[in-house]
Design an enzyme around this catalytic site. Sequence first.
Site, PDB file in Angstrom:
ATOM      1  N   HIS A  40       1.709   2.482  -9.977  1.00 16.16           N
ATOM      2  CA  HIS A  40       0.617   2.830  -9.066  1.00 16.16           C
ATOM      3  C   HIS A  40      -0.651   2.160  -9.594  1.00 16.16           C
ATOM      4  CE1 HIS A  40       2.652   6.443  -7.175  1.00 16.16           C
ATOM      5  NE2 HIS A  40       3.338   6.387  -8.303  1.00 16.16           N
ATOM      6  N   ASN A  82       5.430   6.800 -13.204  1.00 16.28           N
ATOM      7  CA  ASN A  82       6.117   8.065 -13.431  1.00 16.28           C
ATOM      8  C   ASN A  82       7.598   7.794 -13.654  1.00 16.28           C
ATOM      9  OD1 ASN A  82       3.744   9.597 -12.881  1.00 16.28           O
ATOM     10  ND2 ASN A  82       4.066   9.228 -10.700  1.00 16.28           N
ATOM     11  N   GLU A  91       9.245  10.315  -7.742  1.00 14.85           N
ATOM     12  CA  GLU A  91       9.849  10.608  -6.431  1.00 14.85           C
ATOM     13  C   GLU A  91      10.836   9.506  -6.025  1.00 14.85           C
ATOM     14  OE1 GLU A  91       6.802  10.911  -3.378  1.00 14.85           O
ATOM     15  OE2 GLU A  91       8.234  10.353  -1.826  1.00 14.85           O
ATOM     16  N   VAL A  92      10.466   8.268  -6.241  1.00 15.34           N
ATOM     17  CA  VAL A  92      11.302   7.147  -5.798  1.00 15.34           C
ATOM     18  C   VAL A  92      11.919   6.471  -7.033  1.00 15.34           C
ATOM     19  CG1 VAL A  92      11.358   4.979  -4.525  1.00 15.34           C
ATOM     20  CG2 VAL A  92       9.788   6.794  -3.800  1.00 15.34           C
ATOM     21  N   HIS A 138       8.108   1.555 -10.278  1.00 12.38           N
ATOM     22  CA  HIS A 138       6.879   1.143  -9.586  1.00 12.38           C
ATOM     23  C   HIS A 138       5.675   1.535 -10.417  1.00 12.38           C
ATOM     24  CE1 HIS A 138       8.130   5.140  -8.192  1.00 12.38           C
ATOM     25  NE2 HIS A 138       6.843   5.440  -8.115  1.00 12.38           N
ATOM     26  N   ARG A 159       0.829  -1.205   0.000  1.00  7.16           N
ATOM     27  CA  ARG A 159       0.000   0.000   0.000  1.00  7.16           C
ATOM     28  C   ARG A 159       0.859   1.249   0.000  1.00  7.16           C
ATOM     29  NH1 ARG A 159      -4.988  -1.704   0.363  1.00  7.16           N
ATOM     30  NH2 ARG A 159      -5.337  -3.705   1.381  1.00  7.16           N
ATOM     31  N   ASP A 160       0.447   2.230  -0.803  1.00  4.74           N
ATOM     32  CA  ASP A 160       1.140   3.516  -0.804  1.00  4.74           C
ATOM     33  C   ASP A 160       0.947   4.186   0.558  1.00  4.74           C
ATOM     34  OD1 ASP A 160       2.066   5.638  -3.325  1.00  4.74           O
ATOM     35  OD2 ASP A 160       1.638   6.479  -1.344  1.00  4.74           O
ATOM     36  N   ILE A 161       2.016   4.773   1.071  1.00 13.92           N
ATOM     37  CA  ILE A 161       1.963   5.370   2.412  1.00 13.92           C
ATOM     38  C   ILE A 161       1.115   6.642   2.434  1.00 13.92           C
ATOM     39  CG2 ILE A 161       3.996   6.908   2.297  1.00 13.92           C
ATOM     40  CD1 ILE A 161       4.890   5.634   4.988  1.00 13.92           C
TER      41      ILE A 161
HETATM   42  P1  5GP Z   1       6.313   8.463  -7.619  1.00 16.82           P
HETATM   43  O1  5GP Z   1       6.058   9.930  -7.482  1.00 16.82           O
HETATM   44  O2  5GP Z   1       7.788   8.144  -7.524  1.00 16.82           O
HETATM   45  O3  5GP Z   1       5.650   7.870  -8.821  1.00 16.82           O
HETATM   46  O4  5GP Z   1       5.567   7.791  -6.407  1.00 16.82           O
HETATM   47  C1  5GP Z   1       6.202   7.391  -5.230  1.00 16.82           C
HETATM   48  C2  5GP Z   1       5.127   6.923  -4.276  1.00 16.82           C
HETATM   49  O5  5GP Z   1       5.745   6.266  -3.203  1.00 16.82           O
HETATM   50  C3  5GP Z   1       4.295   8.072  -3.681  1.00 16.82           C
HETATM   51  O6  5GP Z   1       2.923   7.868  -4.012  1.00 16.82           O
HETATM   52  C4  5GP Z   1       4.561   7.972  -2.180  1.00 16.82           C
HETATM   53  O7  5GP Z   1       3.433   8.231  -1.404  1.00 16.82           O
HETATM   54  C5  5GP Z   1       5.055   6.543  -2.029  1.00 16.82           C
HETATM   55  N1  5GP Z   1       5.995   6.357  -0.935  1.00 16.82           N
HETATM   56  C6  5GP Z   1       7.073   7.136  -0.630  1.00 16.82           C
HETATM   57  N2  5GP Z   1       7.732   6.643   0.428  1.00 16.82           N
HETATM   58  C7  5GP Z   1       7.050   5.536   0.815  1.00 16.82           C
HETATM   59  C8  5GP Z   1       7.254   4.588   1.871  1.00 16.82           C
HETATM   60  O8  5GP Z   1       8.166   4.659   2.664  1.00 16.82           O
HETATM   61  N3  5GP Z   1       6.352   3.559   1.935  1.00 16.82           N
HETATM   62  C9  5GP Z   1       5.306   3.451   1.053  1.00 16.82           C
HETATM   63  N4  5GP Z   1       4.482   2.405   1.229  1.00 16.82           N
HETATM   64  N5  5GP Z   1       5.102   4.315   0.055  1.00 16.82           N
HETATM   65  C10 5GP Z   1       5.961   5.346  -0.063  1.00 16.82           C
END
Ligand code: 5GP
Length: 126
Positions: free
Chosen positions: A112, A97, A105-106, A110, A34-36
């Site tokens: 979503h 993304n 961000e990460v 991944h 699950r997304d945090i």
């Molecule tokens: P991005 O912007 O890279 O596509 O999405 C990264 C996602 O990772 C975001 O929706 C954010 O809420 C989620 N996220 C960031 N850090 C953590 C974490 O420590 N645990 C979980 N479960 N999700 C995270």
Amino acid sequence: MRAAYDDQNIFARILRGEIPSDRVAENDHAIAFRDIRPQAQVHLLVIPKGAYVSYDDFAANASDAEIVGFNRLVAQVARDQGLSLAEGGKGFRAITNSGEHGVQEVPHFHLHLMGGHDMGRMVSPR
Ligand code: 5GP
């Protein structure tokens, strides 16, 4: 040339069990959790276990088994969460993304998987 992979990124640490995650499914090649900071009633992240920075890195460089395993887990989770059209669900949005313009961000690939209600327009018009 491939983008460098940062093995200290948060999803690498989740994969190593260094920080907790709310895991909902796993197979040999991928995990789903699950997304945090959920932005939908159902907001899951599906990630490969291998070190890939982005979708195109994964699609270009992962093995056939990894690509199949990842996609099969997406299908399993969509079904398990009641989102799959095949099971009478109402569907979902899948987003990945990449990089600066994708506002990633990460830096570990991944997907979503979001649903549970009407997700609205895909992107805001510029
Ligand atoms: P991005 O912007 O890279 O596509 O999405 C990264 C996602 O990772 C975001 O929706 C954010 O809420 C989620 N996220 C960031 N850090 C953590 C974490 O420590 N645990 C979980 N479960 N999700 C995270």
